[in-house]
Design a protein around this motif. Structure first.
Motif, short mmCIF file in Angstrom:
data_model
loop_
_atom_site.label_atom_id
_atom_site.label_comp_id
_atom_site.label_asym_id
_atom_site.label_seq_id
_atom_site.Cartn_x
_atom_site.Cartn_y
_atom_site.Cartn_z
N THR A 46 10.50 10.10 7.29
CA THR A 46 9.07 10.00 6.98
C THR A 46 8.86 9.60 5.53
O THR A 46 9.73 9.84 4.67
CB THR A 46 8.33 11.34 7.20
OG1 THR A 46 8.96 12.35 6.42
CG2 THR A 46 8.30 11.74 8.66
N PHE A 47 7.70 8.98 5.27
CA PHE A 47 7.27 8.70 3.90
C PHE A 47 5.75 8.74 3.88
O PHE A 47 5.10 8.02 4.63
CB PHE A 47 7.76 7.34 3.40
CG PHE A 47 7.30 7.03 2.00
CD1 PHE A 47 7.95 7.59 0.92
CD2 PHE A 47 6.20 6.22 1.77
CE1 PHE A 47 7.52 7.35 -0.37
CE2 PHE A 47 5.76 5.96 0.50
CZ PHE A 47 6.42 6.52 -0.59
N ASP A 48 5.19 9.62 3.05
CA ASP A 48 3.73 9.78 2.95
C ASP A 48 3.08 9.94 4.32
O ASP A 48 2.05 9.32 4.62
CB ASP A 48 3.11 8.57 2.23
CG ASP A 48 3.19 8.71 0.71
OD1 ASP A 48 3.61 9.78 0.23
OD2 ASP A 48 2.83 7.74 0.02
N GLY A 49 3.70 10.76 5.16
CA GLY A 49 3.13 11.04 6.48
C GLY A 49 3.36 9.97 7.52
O GLY A 49 2.96 10.12 8.68
N LYS A 50 4.02 8.86 7.14
CA LYS A 50 4.30 7.79 8.10
C LYS A 50 5.72 7.94 8.65
O LYS A 50 6.63 8.31 7.91
CB LYS A 50 4.15 6.42 7.44
CG LYS A 50 2.72 6.10 7.05
CD LYS A 50 2.61 4.76 6.38
CE LYS A 50 2.92 4.90 4.90
NZ LYS A 50 2.49 3.76 4.09
N THR A 51 5.89 7.63 9.92
CA THR A 51 7.21 7.71 10.55
C THR A 51 8.04 6.49 10.15
O THR A 51 7.64 5.35 10.39
CB THR A 51 7.09 7.77 12.08
OG1 THR A 51 6.32 8.93 12.43
CG2 THR A 51 8.46 7.85 12.74
N VAL A 52 9.19 6.73 9.53
CA VAL A 52 10.09 5.65 9.11
C VAL A 52 11.14 5.43 10.21
O VAL A 52 11.79 6.38 10.66
CB VAL A 52 10.80 6.01 7.78
CG1 VAL A 52 11.82 4.95 7.41
CG2 VAL A 52 9.77 6.18 6.66
N LEU A 53 11.29 4.18 10.62
CA LEU A 53 12.30 3.84 11.63
C LEU A 53 13.63 3.46 10.98
O LEU A 53 14.69 3.85 11.46
CB LEU A 53 11.82 2.68 12.50
CG LEU A 53 10.50 2.89 13.25
CD1 LEU A 53 10.13 1.65 14.05
CD2 LEU A 53 10.60 4.12 14.15
N GLU A 54 13.54 2.70 9.89
CA GLU A 54 14.75 2.27 9.18
C GLU A 54 14.35 1.69 7.82
O GLU A 54 13.18 1.41 7.57
CB GLU A 54 15.54 1.23 9.97
CG GLU A 54 14.79 -0.09 10.14
CD GLU A 54 15.55 -1.12 10.98
OE1 GLU A 54 16.54 -0.75 11.64
OE2 GLU A 54 15.14 -2.29 10.96
N LEU A 55 15.34 1.52 6.97
CA LEU A 55 15.18 0.76 5.73
C LEU A 55 15.95 -0.53 5.90
O LEU A 55 16.96 -0.57 6.60
CB LEU A 55 15.73 1.55 4.53
CG LEU A 55 15.09 2.89 4.24
CD1 LEU A 55 15.77 3.55 3.05
CD2 LEU A 55 13.59 2.75 3.98
#
Length: 200
Positions: A46-55
């Motif tokens: 997660t970042f700032d409440g958003k779901t992160v799938l990948e970088l």
């Protein structure tokens, strides 16, 4: 005895090549090393409440390697280190996987701990590697806070330098002599006499 640069391992890993943590720890291991400090940068979910799938990472590889080698040299000039290993992945890095790994060995722990922090901070601030965060509902290129802070520092220094240059120029213009100061050498004595001329 190996030269310092021969005890540095710097690698940029092409897409889909995972970081082999054991390889880099083994590289810095040495009988004289009483400490091995590591840093593993991993993709979080997660970042700032958003779901992160990948970088996703891209780099200007030749310059990135040069910069990381330079950072290793700077670390060696500040701390007493045995070996350094730095690896950074390119391409997609899924959640929970390592994108950057640093291992530093030293005789005493303080040197390797401090050097490890210095190396990751400098990589984030100055190495031409770019990161995109991919969310469930979009994606965005991100600038590291270390890079932004470094840029602000440079901008502040430029402003200060420009202000000092302006003040120096203003002082020259206000001075009675300005650029009309002449230095005359007297014989071979090396003594200089300053002659100031003023318009009347």
């Amino acid at each position: 005895m190996m030269a310092d640069e021969d005890r540095n391992l710097v690698e940029i890993l092409e897409e889909h090549n995972e970081v082999d943590i054991a390889k880099y720890i083994n590289y810095v291991s040495a009988p004289e090393a009483g400490a091995i400090s590591t840093f593993s940068g991993t993709t979080r979910d997660t970042f700032d409440g958003k779901t992160v799938l990948e970088l996703r990472y891209e780099a200007y590889v030749p310059m990135a390697i040069r910069c990381m080698k330079s950072i290793c040299s700077s670390a060696r000039s500040s701390w007493n280190l045995v070996s350094i290993a730095v690896a950074h992945r390119l391409g997609p890095v899924p959640v929970g996987k390592t994108s950057v790994f640093i291992a530093v060995s030293s005789v005493h722990r303080v040197d390797s701990l401090d050097a490890c922090k210095f190396i990751i901070d400098e990589i984030k601030a100055s190495v031409p590697i770019w990161k995109k965060e991919v969310y469930a509902n979009g994606e965005v290129w991100k600038e590291n806070s270390e890079f932004l802070n470094r840029r602000l520092d440079f901008e502040r220094k430029d402003v200060i330098r420009n202000e000092k240059d302006f003040e120096a120029q203003r002082h020259v213009r206000k001075s009675c002599c300005g650029a009309k100061v002449k230095v005359v050498e007297e014989g071979d004595s090396g003594i200089c006499k300053h002659e100031a001329h003023q318009d009347l």
